[in-house]
Design a protein around this motif. Structure first.
Motif, short mmCIF file in Angstrom:
data_model
loop_
_atom_site.label_atom_id
_atom_site.label_comp_id
_atom_site.label_asym_id
_atom_site.label_seq_id
_atom_site.Cartn_x
_atom_site.Cartn_y
_atom_site.Cartn_z
N CYS A 98 0.83 -1.21 0.00
CA CYS A 98 0.00 0.00 0.00
C CYS A 98 0.86 1.26 0.00
O CYS A 98 0.53 2.25 -0.68
N THR A 99 1.96 1.23 0.74
CA THR A 99 2.84 2.41 0.80
C THR A 99 3.49 2.67 -0.55
O THR A 99 3.58 3.82 -1.00
N ILE A 100 3.96 1.62 -1.21
CA ILE A 100 4.57 1.77 -2.54
C ILE A 100 3.56 2.32 -3.53
O ILE A 100 3.86 3.24 -4.31
N LEU A 101 2.34 1.79 -3.52
CA LEU A 101 1.30 2.27 -4.44
C LEU A 101 0.98 3.74 -4.18
O LEU A 101 0.84 4.54 -5.11
N PHE A 102 0.86 4.11 -2.92
CA PHE A 102 0.55 5.49 -2.57
C PHE A 102 1.68 6.41 -3.01
O PHE A 102 1.45 7.51 -3.52
N PHE A 103 2.91 5.98 -2.82
CA PHE A 103 4.08 6.77 -3.21
C PHE A 103 4.09 7.00 -4.73
O PHE A 103 4.40 8.11 -5.20
N LEU A 104 3.77 5.98 -5.50
CA LEU A 104 3.76 6.10 -6.96
C LEU A 104 2.67 7.06 -7.44
O LEU A 104 2.83 7.74 -8.46
N LEU A 105 1.57 7.14 -6.69
CA LEU A 105 0.48 8.04 -7.05
C LEU A 105 0.71 9.46 -6.54
O LEU A 105 0.04 10.40 -6.99
N ILE B 21 -5.29 5.15 -0.74
CA ILE B 21 -4.94 4.95 -2.15
C ILE B 21 -6.13 5.27 -3.03
O ILE B 21 -6.00 5.94 -4.06
N VAL B 22 -7.31 4.82 -2.64
CA VAL B 22 -8.54 5.10 -3.39
C VAL B 22 -8.78 6.60 -3.47
O VAL B 22 -9.06 7.14 -4.55
N MET B 23 -8.65 7.27 -2.35
CA MET B 23 -8.89 8.71 -2.31
C MET B 23 -7.93 9.46 -3.24
O MET B 23 -8.33 10.34 -4.01
N LEU B 24 -6.65 9.09 -3.19
CA LEU B 24 -5.66 9.76 -4.02
C LEU B 24 -5.85 9.44 -5.50
O LEU B 24 -5.72 10.32 -6.36
N PHE B 25 -6.20 8.19 -5.79
CA PHE B 25 -6.45 7.79 -7.17
C PHE B 25 -7.61 8.60 -7.77
O PHE B 25 -7.53 9.09 -8.91
N LEU B 26 -8.67 8.74 -7.02
CA LEU B 26 -9.84 9.48 -7.51
C LEU B 26 -9.53 10.96 -7.70
O LEU B 26 -10.02 11.59 -8.65
N ILE B 27 -8.72 11.52 -6.83
CA ILE B 27 -8.31 12.92 -6.98
C ILE B 27 -7.47 13.09 -8.25
O ILE B 27 -7.65 14.04 -9.03
N ASN B 28 -6.55 12.17 -8.48
CA ASN B 28 -5.66 12.25 -9.65
C ASN B 28 -6.39 12.08 -10.97
O ASN B 28 -6.01 12.65 -11.99
N PHE B 29 -7.46 11.27 -10.95
CA PHE B 29 -8.16 10.96 -12.20
C PHE B 29 -9.63 11.40 -12.17
O PHE B 29 -10.49 10.80 -12.83
N LYS B 30 -9.92 12.44 -11.41
CA LYS B 30 -11.29 12.89 -11.24
C LYS B 30 -11.95 13.32 -12.54
O LYS B 30 -13.18 13.22 -12.69
N LEU C 59 -18.90 10.07 -11.43
CA LEU C 59 -19.49 9.95 -10.10
C LEU C 59 -18.73 10.75 -9.05
O LEU C 59 -19.24 10.99 -7.96
N TYR C 60 -17.52 11.17 -9.38
CA TYR C 60 -16.69 11.88 -8.42
C TYR C 60 -16.90 13.39 -8.47
O TYR C 60 -16.43 14.12 -7.62
N GLU C 61 -17.61 13.85 -9.47
CA GLU C 61 -17.73 15.29 -9.72
C GLU C 61 -18.57 16.01 -8.67
O GLU C 61 -18.19 17.05 -8.15
N LYS C 62 -19.74 15.47 -8.37
CA LYS C 62 -20.70 16.17 -7.52
C LYS C 62 -20.56 15.75 -6.06
O LYS C 62 -20.65 14.57 -5.73
N PRO C 63 -20.33 16.72 -5.14
CA PRO C 63 -20.22 16.37 -3.72
C PRO C 63 -21.56 15.94 -3.14
O PRO C 63 -22.61 16.14 -3.75
N GLY C 64 -21.52 15.37 -1.98
CA GLY C 64 -22.73 14.89 -1.33
C GLY C 64 -22.63 13.40 -1.07
O GLY C 64 -21.55 12.79 -1.17
N PHE C 65 -23.75 12.79 -0.74
CA PHE C 65 -23.74 11.37 -0.40
C PHE C 65 -23.35 10.48 -1.57
O PHE C 65 -22.81 9.38 -1.37
#
Length: 362
Positions: free
Chosen positions: A89-96, A297-306, A311-317
């Motif tokens: 997980c650390t290596i993946l996060f570092f690469l992102l 990792i999921v959070m960073l991936f979505l930010i990088n490829f938003k 589905l990532y565009e609109k805030p809320g539930f």
């Protein structure tokens, strides 16, 4: 090792609370209740303290049998339980996230915090930021290993002494006072080993002691009268504290107090009345460690490829739920194909180490 259902279920709840805490901002400024995310999950960080107390309990539970818990066996199983998932997980996060240097990555992979002069108990976090807690966990494992090597029967007493005495001595030496605040540090002493001293003197370590003591006394809970009412009061105190933000913040007298109250309450109920098997909570408990580490990792991936994820565009539930769902999916995958196989490898090695060696006499 037979699982204690209440403890196992709470592991999953703790991990989910941390994930929700890290994504609470997506529920703010969207609905009529402008601070909805903060209202629901500003206290979600208490999942960390819940984890620490649970760790103390589980380490005592898993080390019941002396014959399978030599120091080397204990550390072998712990290593394969936590390190492979952490490493990947650390290596993946570092690469992102290219903002970190190779030296910071190396430091993190050795489970050293990035900056021991920054705010306690995070100390600059880790490259994989949720993993700042693992440094405390590993230190606790090391202390417990030493306790087992000295006396398996007295492992609780030795562990408590080895955790508390250095904590008291270091605090008195460098501050001339005692503190139970998680923000305690010895300050800028000029010592090269300040990081280790800050770790050894952190009141966060007392939460492992909470868990170990709970393990010892929970068997006596069956003799407590009015267990259902007491259990309700204990859990209610923890839940109300969560929403009221009573004694807010990490530490044994803050989040740790809430966590201890909730754990004691659910243990009291289970010992006296039992708990039904809940497949969802059970599976959530299984994947809790993978979820705790991999959601970053999921959070960073979505930010990088938003820009490529509608589905990532609109805030809320919708956005909040999407992140939770993806985090759960990834953690299921990591648990099945990385965590579980390495746990089994650790068990296999441990069993081989436990086999008596043949000796020949004339």
């Amino acid at each position: 090792m037979k699982k204690v259902k209440s403890i196992h279920y709470l592991r999953g709840v703790a991990a989910l609370l941390v994930v929700a805490y890290h994504n609470k901002q997506y529920l703010n400024e969207v609905y009529a209740q402008k601070d909805l995310g903060d209202l629901l999950f500003i206290s979600g960080g208490f999942g960390v303290d819940l984890f620490f107390i649970i760790s103390g309990f589980i380490i005592m539970l898993s080390s019941q049998k002396k014959e399978t818990n030599s120091p080397i066996n204990f550390m072998t199983r712990r290593f394969f339980r936590i390190y492979p998932v952490f490493f990947i997980c650390t290596i993946l996060f570092f690469l992102l996230n290219p903002v970190f240097t190779e030296s910071e990555l190396l430091r993190s992979l050795f489970l050293l915090h990035l900056d021991y002069y920054s705010e306690a108990p995070f100390f600059g976090y880790n490259v994989l930021y949720p993993a700042w807690t693992l440094t405390f966990e590993v230190y606790f494992y090391f202390i417990f290993m030493l306790a087992i090597s000295l006396s398996h029967k007295n492992r609780l007493l030795i562990s408590v002494i080895a955790l508390i005495v250095p904590l008291l001595l270091i605090q008195l030496k460098f501050s001339n006072s005692l503190s139970l605040s998680s923000k305690f540090t010895i300050g800028d002493t000029g010592h090269w080993h300040i990081g280790f001293l800050n770790l050894m003197s952190s009141p966060m370590l007392l939460e492992f002691v909470y868990g170990m003591f709970l393990y010892i006394i929970h068997r006596k809970f069956k003799y407590i009268k009015n267990a259902k009412a007491i259990s309700f009061l204990l859990v209610s105190f923890g839940v109300c504290s969560y929403f009221y933000q009573f004694r807010f913040g990490h530490g044994p007298l803050n989040f740790g107090l809430w966590a201890a109250s909730i754990i004691t309450g659910v243990l009291l109920y289970e010992v006296n009345f039992g708990l039904r098997e809940n497949k969802i909570l059970s599976k959530l408990g299984d994947i809790s460690y993978s979820l705790y580490l991999s959601h970053a990792i999921v959070m960073l991936f979505l930010i990088n490829f938003k820009d490529f994820i509608p589905l990532y565009e609109k805030p809320g539930f919708s956005k909040f739920s999407f992140i939770i769902a993806l985090s759960l999916f990834l953690s299921f995958f990591i648990y099945k194909y990385i965590e579980t196989p390495f746990i089994n490898i650790g068990k296999t090695i441990s069993k081989r180490l436990s086999k008596p060696t043949l000796t020949y006499s004339e």
